[in-house]
Design an enzyme around this catalytic site. Structure first.
Site, short mmCIF file in Angstrom:
data_model
loop_
_atom_site.label_atom_id
_atom_site.label_comp_id
_atom_site.label_asym_id
_atom_site.label_seq_id
_atom_site.Cartn_x
_atom_site.Cartn_y
_atom_site.Cartn_z
N ARG A 201 0.86 -1.18 0.00
CA ARG A 201 0.00 0.00 0.00
C ARG A 201 0.90 1.23 0.00
O ARG A 201 2.11 1.12 0.07
CB ARG A 201 -1.03 0.00 1.14
N GLY A 202 0.26 2.41 -0.11
CA GLY A 202 1.04 3.63 -0.28
C GLY A 202 1.17 3.89 -1.77
O GLY A 202 1.46 2.96 -2.55
N ALA A 203 0.92 5.14 -2.17
CA ALA A 203 0.80 5.45 -3.60
C ALA A 203 2.00 4.99 -4.45
O ALA A 203 1.81 4.25 -5.44
CB ALA A 203 0.53 6.94 -3.77
N ASP B 38 -1.87 10.75 -2.04
CA ASP B 38 -2.21 9.73 -3.04
C ASP B 38 -2.49 10.33 -4.40
O ASP B 38 -2.43 9.65 -5.43
CB ASP B 38 -3.40 8.90 -2.57
N ASN C 129 -5.29 12.77 0.45
CA ASN C 129 -4.47 11.85 1.26
C ASN C 129 -5.38 11.09 2.23
O ASN C 129 -6.60 11.32 2.25
CB ASN C 129 -3.38 12.62 2.01
N LYS C 130 -4.79 10.25 3.02
CA LYS C 130 -5.52 9.40 3.97
C LYS C 130 -6.54 10.20 4.78
O LYS C 130 -6.25 11.31 5.23
CB LYS C 130 -4.49 8.73 4.89
O1 MRU Z 1 -4.51 3.43 2.20
P1 MRU Z 1 -3.02 3.56 2.15
O2 MRU Z 1 -2.33 2.98 3.34
O3 MRU Z 1 -2.45 3.06 0.85
O4 MRU Z 1 -2.78 5.13 2.20
C1 MRU Z 1 -1.50 5.64 2.12
C2 MRU Z 1 -1.46 7.12 2.27
O5 MRU Z 1 -2.47 7.77 2.45
C3 MRU Z 1 -0.13 7.77 2.11
O6 MRU Z 1 -0.09 8.97 2.83
C4 MRU Z 1 0.08 8.09 0.62
O7 MRU Z 1 -0.11 6.96 -0.17
C5 MRU Z 1 1.43 8.62 0.39
S1 MRU Z 1 2.64 7.34 0.38
C6 MRU Z 1 4.17 7.99 0.22
#
Ligand code: MRU
Length: 359
Positions: A53-55, A242, A252-253
């Protein structure tokens, strides 16, 4: 970065077995498990269930997903269908479609016999580029932390939300990269880690990775940031994203927006760290960003380790309660102090972003 003292990336290709290796993030922090992805379906599943996970990392996984599809079947229809399925596996982070489109462009005119090697090299290039970009984000963000430290001459307190750490990228992280660089330079840092309900990426992943690098950090409930800012206990916020629109609006989250509002009210600088692969140059109105809604079970159930050391999942809500689980929100550009990119730091505005990236 390190896990148990050993350097890792979050994803890599095993040339001997033609498989993709990932760290299964659904098992952290209690278990460290490296998992094999053998088929494009495995890659889709890993993204959808958030084993990765994470963009930036889901972008890298999607790129390797195309490589796995080619290994399974070189038929163009199969590869096209696989690309569509990969893009659908999570809707909000734009890195996913960015990586798939880049892979498609690269392989579109290639002979069947060269397809695998060309695709593999491009997937590796996408990941290597992300490492370089995240390292540069760190060096650019370091200057901001240094400035705060030079004025304060005391520990710099940084608040972050979710996990925009190395686990969310290929290495270094986005929001954490300036923190790692500052720590390496000897600047005393303390990180306030938002727990980040419902999946607790802050507690489970950010705190874990900071611990592994010996960076002091304290987990806080998601609603604690406001009072800490009122008390003067937060020098700056750094979060990831994201999808950031060319207007500077930052998706973002879920919960990031409320932190930005509190930061604005308390004159705490609020920075967003991102590689250019996270910029959406097409959508202008943030209401058009597809916001992922995940299973409400992520709210109603919680996983943890019992006293006997067994990892268990339990229900924490009343049996019949309904729950709603929106995974992301949007922070309007006006609440963002600056964007920390691989090219430098700029205002969260269309003019500044276009200038920075020659658009
Ligand atoms: O749902 P997730 O855990 O994939 O969400 C991740 C985030 O919101 C991060 O802040 C975002 O992807 C940036 S990662 C460098």
């Amino acid at each position: 970065m390190k896990i148990e003292g050993k350097e890792y990336r979050t994803i890599w290709f095993d040339e001997k077995n033609n498989t993709v290796k990932i760290i299964d993030q659904t098992k952290l922090p209690h278990k460290f498990i490296i998992k094999d992805l053998k088929t494009v379906k495995d890659a889709i599943n890993a993204i959808n269930t958030m084993e990765v996970r994470g963009a930036p990392l889901i972008g890298g996984t999607a790129a390797y997903g195309i490589v796995l599809a080619i290994l399974e079947n070189k038929d163009l229809e199969f590869i096209k269908k696989s690309a569509e399925e990969l893009i659908k596996s999570r809707p909000t982070a734009i890195n996913l479609q960015w990586a798939v489109h880049r892979m498609n462009n690269k392989i579109s005119m290639i002979n069947s016999s060269d397809l695998f090697h060309v695709a593999l090299n491009e997937a590796k290039e996408i990941c290597n580029e992300d490492v370089k970009f995240c390292e540069n984000i760190g060096l650019n963000g370091l200057k901001i932390i240094e400035e705060i430290y030079n004025k304060k001459k005391d520990t710099v307190n940084i608040l972050t939300h979710c996990n925009a750490g190395w686990l969310a990228t290929i290495n270094w992280g986005t929001a954490t990269s300036p923190i790692y660089h500052a720590h390496k330079k000897g600047i005393p840092i303390h990180v306030w880690v938002d727990e980040t309900r419902p999946r607790n990426q802050g507690a489970n992943l950010t705190s874990h990775e900071l611990n592994e690098e010996q960076i002091p950090n304290t987990i806080i409930a998601d609603n604690t940031g406001g009072i800490l800012m009122q008390r003067g206990d937060v020098d700056m916020c750094i979060v990831g994203t994201d999808r950031t629109l060319s207007t500077g609006d930052v998706c973002n989250k879920i919960g990031t927006y409320l932190k930005a509002l509190a930061a604005h009210d308390n004159n705490v600088p609020f920075y967003v760290a991102l590689p250019s692969s996270t910029i959406d140059w097409n959508i202008k109105d943030y209401k058009e960003i597809p916001i992922e809604e995940r299973n409400s079970e992520e709210l109603s159930h919680i996983e943890g380790k019992d006293d006997a050391g067994n990892v268990k999942k339990i229900l924490i809500y009343p049996n019949n309660s309904k729950a709603m689980n929106l995974a992301f929100d949007v922070t309007p550009a006006k609440y963002v102090t600056g964007l920390i990119t691989e090219k430098g730091v700029c205002d969260a505005s269309e003019e500044a972003l276009k200038k920075m990236f020659n658009k």
